[in-house]
Scaffold this motif. Sequence first.
Motif, PDB file in Angstrom:
ATOM      1  N   ALA A 159       0.829  -1.207   0.000  1.00  0.00           N
ATOM      2  CA  ALA A 159       0.000   0.000   0.000  1.00  0.00           C
ATOM      3  C   ALA A 159       0.859   1.251   0.000  1.00  0.00           C
ATOM      4  O   ALA A 159       0.550   2.224  -0.712  1.00  0.00           O
ATOM      5  N   ARG A 160       1.923   1.251   0.781  1.00  0.00           N
ATOM      6  CA  ARG A 160       2.794   2.430   0.827  1.00  0.00           C
ATOM      7  C   ARG A 160       3.456   2.674  -0.522  1.00  0.00           C
ATOM      8  O   ARG A 160       3.586   3.815  -0.969  1.00  0.00           O
ATOM      9  N   ALA A 161       3.873   1.604  -1.196  1.00  0.00           N
ATOM     10  CA  ALA A 161       4.459   1.764  -2.528  1.00  0.00           C
ATOM     11  C   ALA A 161       3.423   2.297  -3.511  1.00  0.00           C
ATOM     12  O   ALA A 161       3.721   3.153  -4.350  1.00  0.00           O
ATOM     13  N   LEU A 162       2.176   1.816  -3.405  1.00  0.00           N
ATOM     14  CA  LEU A 162       1.121   2.276  -4.306  1.00  0.00           C
ATOM     15  C   LEU A 162       0.745   3.731  -4.041  1.00  0.00           C
ATOM     16  O   LEU A 162       0.273   4.426  -4.944  1.00  0.00           O
ATOM     17  N   ALA A 163       0.960   4.206  -2.817  1.00  0.00           N
ATOM     18  CA  ALA A 163       0.650   5.592  -2.487  1.00  0.00           C
ATOM     19  C   ALA A 163       1.490   6.566  -3.303  1.00  0.00           C
ATOM     20  O   ALA A 163       1.108   7.720  -3.497  1.00  0.00           O
ATOM     21  N   LEU A 164       2.618   6.101  -3.791  1.00  0.00           N
ATOM     22  CA  LEU A 164       3.453   6.925  -4.662  1.00  0.00           C
ATOM     23  C   LEU A 164       2.837   7.071  -6.053  1.00  0.00           C
ATOM     24  O   LEU A 164       3.275   7.898  -6.829  1.00  0.00           O
ATOM     25  N   GLU A 165       1.825   6.260  -6.355  1.00  0.00           N
ATOM     26  CA  GLU A 165       1.190   6.212  -7.670  1.00  0.00           C
ATOM     27  C   GLU A 165       2.225   5.942  -8.767  1.00  0.00           C
ATOM     28  O   GLU A 165       2.394   6.710  -9.706  1.00  0.00           O
ATOM     29  N   PRO A 166       2.922   4.811  -8.659  1.00  0.00           N
ATOM     30  CA  PRO A 166       4.036   4.537  -9.566  1.00  0.00           C
ATOM     31  C   PRO A 166       3.589   4.136 -10.961  1.00  0.00           C
ATOM     32  O   PRO A 166       2.516   3.560 -11.146  1.00  0.00           O
ATOM     33  N   LYS A 167       4.445   4.430 -11.923  1.00  0.00           N
ATOM     34  CA  LYS A 167       4.289   3.885 -13.263  1.00  0.00           C
ATOM     35  C   LYS A 167       4.823   2.462 -13.301  1.00  0.00           C
ATOM     36  O   LYS A 167       4.296   1.607 -14.006  1.00  0.00           O
ATOM     37  N   VAL A 168       5.919   2.244 -12.564  1.00  0.00           N
ATOM     38  CA  VAL A 168       6.559   0.929 -12.479  1.00  0.00           C
ATOM     39  C   VAL A 168       6.701   0.560 -11.008  1.00  0.00           C
ATOM     40  O   VAL A 168       7.191   1.351 -10.207  1.00  0.00           O
ATOM     41  N   LEU A 169       6.264  -0.638 -10.663  1.00  0.00           N
ATOM     42  CA  LEU A 169       6.320  -1.107  -9.285  1.00  0.00           C
ATOM     43  C   LEU A 169       7.278  -2.290  -9.207  1.00  0.00           C
ATOM     44  O   LEU A 169       7.091  -3.298  -9.891  1.00  0.00           O
ATOM     45  N   LEU A 170       8.304  -2.161  -8.382  1.00  0.00           N
ATOM     46  CA  LEU A 170       9.293  -3.214  -8.178  1.00  0.00           C
ATOM     47  C   LEU A 170       8.971  -3.943  -6.875  1.00  0.00           C
ATOM     48  O   LEU A 170       8.962  -3.334  -5.802  1.00  0.00           O
ATOM     49  N   LEU A 171       8.705  -5.231  -6.966  1.00  0.00           N
ATOM     50  CA  LEU A 171       8.312  -6.017  -5.803  1.00  0.00           C
ATOM     51  C   LEU A 171       9.370  -7.081  -5.530  1.00  0.00           C
ATOM     52  O   LEU A 171       9.561  -7.992  -6.326  1.00  0.00           O
ATOM     53  N   ASP A 172      10.049  -6.964  -4.393  1.00  0.00           N
ATOM     54  CA  ASP A 172      11.111  -7.903  -4.030  1.00  0.00           C
ATOM     55  C   ASP A 172      10.554  -8.944  -3.070  1.00  0.00           C
ATOM     56  O   ASP A 172      10.396  -8.696  -1.873  1.00  0.00           O
ATOM     57  N   GLU A 173      10.211 -10.107  -3.615  1.00  0.00           N
ATOM     58  CA  GLU A 173       9.655 -11.225  -2.862  1.00  0.00           C
ATOM     59  C   GLU A 173       8.461 -10.803  -1.996  1.00  0.00           C
ATOM     60  O   GLU A 173       8.471 -10.969  -0.768  1.00  0.00           O
ATOM     61  N   PRO A 174       7.415 -10.248  -2.605  1.00  0.00           N
ATOM     62  CA  PRO A 174       6.250  -9.805  -1.824  1.00  0.00           C
ATOM     63  C   PRO A 174       5.521 -10.944  -1.131  1.00  0.00           C
ATOM     64  O   PRO A 174       4.750 -10.710  -0.197  1.00  0.00           O
ATOM     65  N   MET A 175       5.763 -12.201  -1.560  1.00  0.00           N
ATOM     66  CA  MET A 175       5.083 -13.340  -0.956  1.00  0.00           C
ATOM     67  C   MET A 175       6.010 -14.185  -0.100  1.00  0.00           C
ATOM     68  O   MET A 175       5.626 -15.243   0.398  1.00  0.00           O
ATOM     69  N   GLY A 176       7.246 -13.732   0.063  1.00  0.00           N
ATOM     70  CA  GLY A 176       8.210 -14.477   0.864  1.00  0.00           C
ATOM     71  C   GLY A 176       7.749 -14.620   2.310  1.00  0.00           C
ATOM     72  O   GLY A 176       7.309 -13.666   2.941  1.00  0.00           O
ATOM     73  N   GLY A 177       7.834 -15.829   2.850  1.00  0.00           N
ATOM     74  CA  GLY A 177       7.469 -16.078   4.240  1.00  0.00           C
ATOM     75  C   GLY A 177       5.990 -16.250   4.489  1.00  0.00           C
ATOM     76  O   GLY A 177       5.568 -16.408   5.639  1.00  0.00           O
ATOM     77  N   MET A 178       5.177 -16.212   3.431  1.00  0.00           N
ATOM     78  CA  MET A 178       3.728 -16.334   3.596  1.00  0.00           C
ATOM     79  C   MET A 178       3.284 -17.787   3.483  1.00  0.00           C
ATOM     80  O   MET A 178       3.945 -18.605   2.843  1.00  0.00           O
ATOM     81  N   ASN A 179       2.141 -18.083   4.088  1.00  0.00           N
ATOM     82  CA  ASN A 179       1.538 -19.390   3.868  1.00  0.00           C
ATOM     83  C   ASN A 179       0.792 -19.380   2.537  1.00  0.00           C
ATOM     84  O   ASN A 179       0.710 -18.345   1.867  1.00  0.00           O
ATOM     85  N   GLN A 180       0.237 -20.521   2.152  1.00  0.00           N
ATOM     86  CA  GLN A 180      -0.338 -20.635   0.820  1.00  0.00           C
ATOM     87  C   GLN A 180      -1.519 -19.695   0.597  1.00  0.00           C
ATOM     88  O   GLN A 180      -1.631 -19.064  -0.452  1.00  0.00           O
ATOM     89  N   SER A 181      -2.395 -19.576   1.582  1.00  0.00           N
ATOM     90  CA  SER A 181      -3.555 -18.697   1.410  1.00  0.00           C
ATOM     91  C   SER A 181      -3.134 -17.239   1.320  1.00  0.00           C
ATOM     92  O   SER A 181      -3.712 -16.460   0.543  1.00  0.00           O
ATOM     93  N   GLU A 182      -2.103 -16.845   2.093  1.00  0.00           N
ATOM     94  CA  GLU A 182      -1.603 -15.473   2.025  1.00  0.00           C
ATOM     95  C   GLU A 182      -0.956 -15.198   0.670  1.00  0.00           C
ATOM     96  O   GLU A 182      -1.102 -14.104   0.111  1.00  0.00           O
ATOM     97  N   LYS A 183      -0.242 -16.195   0.138  1.00  0.00           N
ATOM     98  CA  LYS A 183       0.358 -16.034  -1.189  1.00  0.00           C
ATOM     99  C   LYS A 183      -0.710 -15.819  -2.252  1.00  0.00           C
ATOM    100  O   LYS A 183      -0.571 -14.954  -3.124  1.00  0.00           O
TER     101      LYS A 183
END
Length: 273
Positions: A177-201
């Motif tokens: 959400a904080r990254a989206l608040a910048l209203e980016p043209k390009v969004l770089l996501l570094d392992e956004p699902m790392g450490g999550m369980n399957q439902s969270e992924k």
Amino acid sequence: MDIHVVDEHAAGTVQPQLAAQTVTKRFGGVTAVRDVTVEVRRGEVLSVIGPNGAGKTSLLNLISGFYRCTSGTISLEGHDITRLRPSRIAALGIARTFQNIALFGGLSVLDNVMLGRHVHMRAGALASLLYWGPAQREEITHRRRVEEILAFLQLDAIRKQPTAALAYGVRKRVELARALALEPKVLLLDEPMGGMNQSEKEEMARFVLDVNGRWGTTIVLIEHDMAVVMDISDRVCVLDGGQKIAEGTPAEVQRDPAVINAYLGGGHMTRAA
């Protein structure tokens, strides 16, 4: 400084929105990224995969300005951003999340996400401190946008809670959400699902696709879960030892012998690395 956008149709070509051309990054005698060229098309989801130490995060650090290229160039919509500071690159429209969550634990969800609006704030420091005139009107405008993002990511019900008290998967969503608040043209996501369980992924993958579909945001994603990569990516770039060894659609990369050998050691592309 405005970005000069080329009329792609008039030129008869489609210009990549983001391009890294033969970029190299050395740390003393260690080369983290070696002569990597990758082009990202407007509105696509590009996943960057590879074993640990392949240079994935280093590549994102180069694009976002946290590292300086030893050689090579990086451009956004034809504008050279190779030597710009991270704050300037963010202002031009590139936002990122980090592998390790980088939130202010003592601040609320709302306040953390409001920090992502800093590049859009125009009121002076004195006006902001006194909270009058332009600063007050600007605060209302920015808060309205942040509330929209919180609702979109289903965080509005906990917007007043401190982030330190939240579950790990929810904090990952706050960082998005904080990254989206910048209203980016390009969004770089570094392992956004790392450490999550399957439902969270699955939930995070849905949000990533929704961001791409609703706002047309171009996304560059580092992810180890190959099932996720194959499901949500338009194209995949594979790094190994700091070099690009393959690039193509998920199906093409899945069949590439170099990828199977270097990245999975002969295993199956459906398992997590």
